[in-house]
Design a protein around this motif. Structure first.
Motif, PDB file in Angstrom:
ATOM      1  N   LEU A 320       0.679  -1.062   0.011  1.00  0.00           N
ATOM      2  CA  LEU A 320      -0.039  -0.069   0.085  1.00  0.00           C
ATOM      3  C   LEU A 320       0.860   1.483  -0.191  1.00  0.00           C
ATOM      4  O   LEU A 320       0.473   2.264  -0.612  1.00  0.00           O
ATOM      5  N   ILE A 321       1.774   1.323   0.728  1.00  0.00           N
ATOM      6  CA  ILE A 321       2.885   2.269   0.660  1.00  0.00           C
ATOM      7  C   ILE A 321       3.478   2.543  -0.739  1.00  0.00           C
ATOM      8  O   ILE A 321       3.554   3.757  -1.169  1.00  0.00           O
ATOM      9  N   TYR A 322       3.926   1.438  -1.256  1.00  0.00           N
ATOM     10  CA  TYR A 322       4.116   1.594  -2.652  1.00  0.00           C
ATOM     11  C   TYR A 322       3.016   2.281  -3.638  1.00  0.00           C
ATOM     12  O   TYR A 322       3.451   3.067  -4.710  1.00  0.00           O
ATOM     13  N   TRP A 323       1.835   1.723  -3.394  1.00  0.00           N
ATOM     14  CA  TRP A 323       0.969   2.375  -4.447  1.00  0.00           C
ATOM     15  C   TRP A 323       0.884   3.854  -4.094  1.00  0.00           C
ATOM     16  O   TRP A 323       0.370   4.524  -5.195  1.00  0.00           O
ATOM     17  N   VAL A 324       1.069   4.336  -2.922  1.00  0.00           N
ATOM     18  CA  VAL A 324       1.036   5.761  -2.576  1.00  0.00           C
ATOM     19  C   VAL A 324       2.130   6.741  -3.050  1.00  0.00           C
ATOM     20  O   VAL A 324       2.138   7.573  -3.741  1.00  0.00           O
ATOM     21  N   ALA A 402      -3.698  -5.432  -0.835  1.00  0.00           N
ATOM     22  CA  ALA A 402      -3.300  -4.144  -1.038  1.00  0.00           C
ATOM     23  C   ALA A 402      -4.092  -3.705  -2.182  1.00  0.00           C
ATOM     24  O   ALA A 402      -4.463  -2.639  -2.464  1.00  0.00           O
ATOM     25  N   LEU A 403      -3.837  -4.350  -3.387  1.00  0.00           N
ATOM     26  CA  LEU A 403      -4.424  -4.332  -4.448  1.00  0.00           C
ATOM     27  C   LEU A 403      -5.924  -3.997  -4.473  1.00  0.00           C
ATOM     28  O   LEU A 403      -6.535  -2.995  -5.109  1.00  0.00           O
ATOM     29  N   LEU A 404      -6.494  -4.934  -3.882  1.00  0.00           N
ATOM     30  CA  LEU A 404      -8.094  -4.948  -3.650  1.00  0.00           C
ATOM     31  C   LEU A 404      -8.582  -3.591  -2.997  1.00  0.00           C
ATOM     32  O   LEU A 404      -9.450  -2.796  -3.266  1.00  0.00           O
ATOM     33  N   VAL A 405      -7.482  -2.938  -1.986  1.00  0.00           N
ATOM     34  CA  VAL A 405      -7.839  -1.785  -1.243  1.00  0.00           C
ATOM     35  C   VAL A 405      -7.967  -0.629  -2.368  1.00  0.00           C
ATOM     36  O   VAL A 405      -8.855   0.483  -2.144  1.00  0.00           O
TER      37      VAL A 405
END
Length: 550
Positions: A320-324, A402-405
């Motif tokens: 999730l940190i990567y996604w941000v 994390a992807l689903l979020v």
């Protein structure tokens, strides 16, 4: 004693440019002469560079001659047309001088203040040196000649000619000071990697929208042509176009309007000079304080403290940190709305608009496919999972969670937007089932694929638009096969949906929903388990493969 290779007027000073001291040792003419000497040495350092310079100079000379001929012919027309053309062309030239050096990363750094920090120069002297040094070079020289040639277009009015001659220094100051001001501001912003990455993503979105915008401009070309005088009249009261409209006001005797536009242009130049001065001073003195502030970060582990103390939760938090924060992930988040707008612009208001209604499943499939590159994006950081003995099933589950979020809200928006625009709410059950199956089934397939195959991606810390090294035809083939498999996985829900959309009973839509709700979670769980086993078997090989991606 002067440093070797430095002009005698350049006496080194330990503290850099002095903000307000007058009568410093180095006059401005030494800076301009230094710029000319560096330019000459650059052109003569190689035969091929000299040949390329001659060819380029011939090309730009041809453009200049063409422009001067066009300006001369324009002088035969009415002053209203001359005003429209020169205001629009001048505004475009102003924008080009202000933005192109920054966007193209080609700002002239010959007289960069950081390079002159050893000499006792005031900031004002550096500004004068940079402004006058802009004339020493092909862009500055050609611009100055073109501006001088623009006087020919006003030759039908003596007042306009005199006003144009008086405005030439002001116009050059507008171009040069604006360019240096924006460049000085960009130097400070360029230290912020996130902003640079955002500009790259914005450029990518601009390429996505280029086709529809060009088509719209061509279709409305006649209307745009008719409104050019209106656009020019508006620009003539802005900092971009005020100075270019002054000769027309003088020719028509509108002295009040001319005085107002002169005030706009002069105040713009003054504001640019002051802002440029502040940006230069801050660029030379602000790094220490910013680094100290950055060092005093907040305590705690952030998102890692807020999720359960489980292996899959730790993986999910890191992803999730990567996604941000990782632009290679966040770029995809910005491209999704661009695709939605593109489909909306190209839809037929009276047609079936299959692609527009399939936006939800498309977003779901594309987002699910992104985690097929998770291991490659981790690069050598994947060794952390190996050293801690993380099980493959936990690694796969954390990445999927994390992807689903992130993907579920985007897929929901993609699902509801076409229905809200077109009003075909009876397709909601079938589209929902297809979207769920595309998202969860795609996650399962990507979980297996990323454990079995790796392909080069942009390395960590680089721009999301950077072309990865080592990409082969086999990599492209594998990705096409994966996308084709995702399409096959959605067929159990997509086929009933198509039957319902073609006129079938509502039961087909509910059958598609049931297929998605049943098969989606099943395929996702199966992919996590199978992918986890592949990961456990091939973890050392995966590390060796991704370590080669640089």
């Amino acid at each position: 004693m002067a440093a070797p290779g430095v002009s005698p007027g350049l006496a080194p000073a330990p503290h850099g440019p002095v903000p307000g001291r007058a009568g410093a040792a180095l006059p401005v003419r030494h800076l301009v002469g230094l710029k000319a000497r560096i330019l000459l040495n650059t052109l003569t350092r190689s035969t091929w560079v000299l040949v390329g310079t001659v060819v380029g100079a011939a090309y730009f000379l041809f453009l200049l001659v063409t422009s001067l001929v066009g300006l001369f012919l324009l002088g035969r027309e009415e002053l209203s047309l001359v005003r429209t053309v020169l205001v629009l062309a001048g505004s475009a030239a102003t924008l080009a001088w202000w933005l192109v050096p920054v966007l193209a990363s080609r700002a002239d750094a010959t007289l960069d203040p950081a390079r002159l920090a050893l000499f006792p120069l005031t900031v004002g002297q550096v500004q004068w040196g940079q402004a006058l040094g802009a004339l020493v070079g092909v862009p500055g020289a050609l611009t100055a000649l073109a501006l001088a040639g623009s006087v020919l277009a006003w030759r039908s009015s003596a007042a306009a000619v005199l006003t144009a001659l008086v405005c030439l220094p002001l116009a050059l100051a507008l171009l040069f000071t604006g360019s240096r001001c924006v460049t000085a501001l960009a130097i400070g912003l360029s230290r912020r990697r996130r902003l640079t990455e955002l500009l790259s993503v914005v450029a990518l979105m601009g390429l996505v929208f280029l086709g529809p915008l060009f088509a719209g401009a061509v279709s409305g070309l006649e209307l745009v042509w008719e409104r050019l005088p209106e656009y020019a009249a508006t620009l003539a009261w802005t900092p971009l176009g005020a100075v270019w409209a002054l000769p027309a006001d003088a020719a028509a005797g509108r002295w009040a309007a001319a005085a107002a536009r002169l005030g706009v242009a002069a105040l713009t130049v003054l504001a640019l000079v002051l802002l440029w001065r502040v940006a230069q001073q801050r660029a030379l003195t602000s790094t220490a304080g910013e680094r100290a502030a950055a060092a005093g970060g907040s305590d705690g582990a952030g998102l890692l403290d807020r999720l359960p103390s489980r292996p899959w939760a730790a993986v999910a938090a890191r992803c999730l940190i990567y996604w941000v924060r990782d632009p290679r992930y966040s770029a995809g988040l910005l491209v999704i709305p661009a695709i939605a707008v593109l489909l909306w612009l190209t839809r037929d208001p009276g047609g079936p608009n299959v692609l527009f209604h399939a936006l939800g499943p498309m977003v779901a499939a594309l987002m699910a496919y992104t985690i097929s590159a998770d291991v490659s994006s981790d690069n050598t950081a994947v060794h952390l999972h190996l050293l801690t003995g993380l099980r493959g099933v936990h690694d796969r589950a954390g990445r999927v969670l994390a992807l689903l979020v992130v993907a579920a809200p985007l897929a929901a928006l993609g699902l509801l937007l076409p229905l809200a625009v077109e009003g075909r709410w009876h397709l909601l059950p079938g589209l929902l089932g297809t979207t769920v199956l595309a998202l969860l089934g795609g996650c399962g397939l990507a979980s297996v694929m990323s454990a079995r195959y790796t392909y080069p991606v942009a390395p960590p810390g680089s721009s999301p638009l950077k072309t990865p090294e080592g990409f082969t035809v086999l990599n492209v083939l594998v990705q096409f096969v994966a996308l084709a498999l995702m399409l096959v996985l959605t067929l159990p829900a997509a086929v009933p949906l198509l039957v319902h959309a073609a006129g079938g009973s509502a039961g087909w839509g509910w059958a598609a929903l049931a297929a998605g709700l049943v098969l989606g979670p099943l395929l996702c769980a199966l992919g996590v388990v199978v992918g986890g086993r592949w990961y456990d078997r091939r973890a050392p090989e995966l590390l060796q493969e991704v370590a080669r991606f640089r």
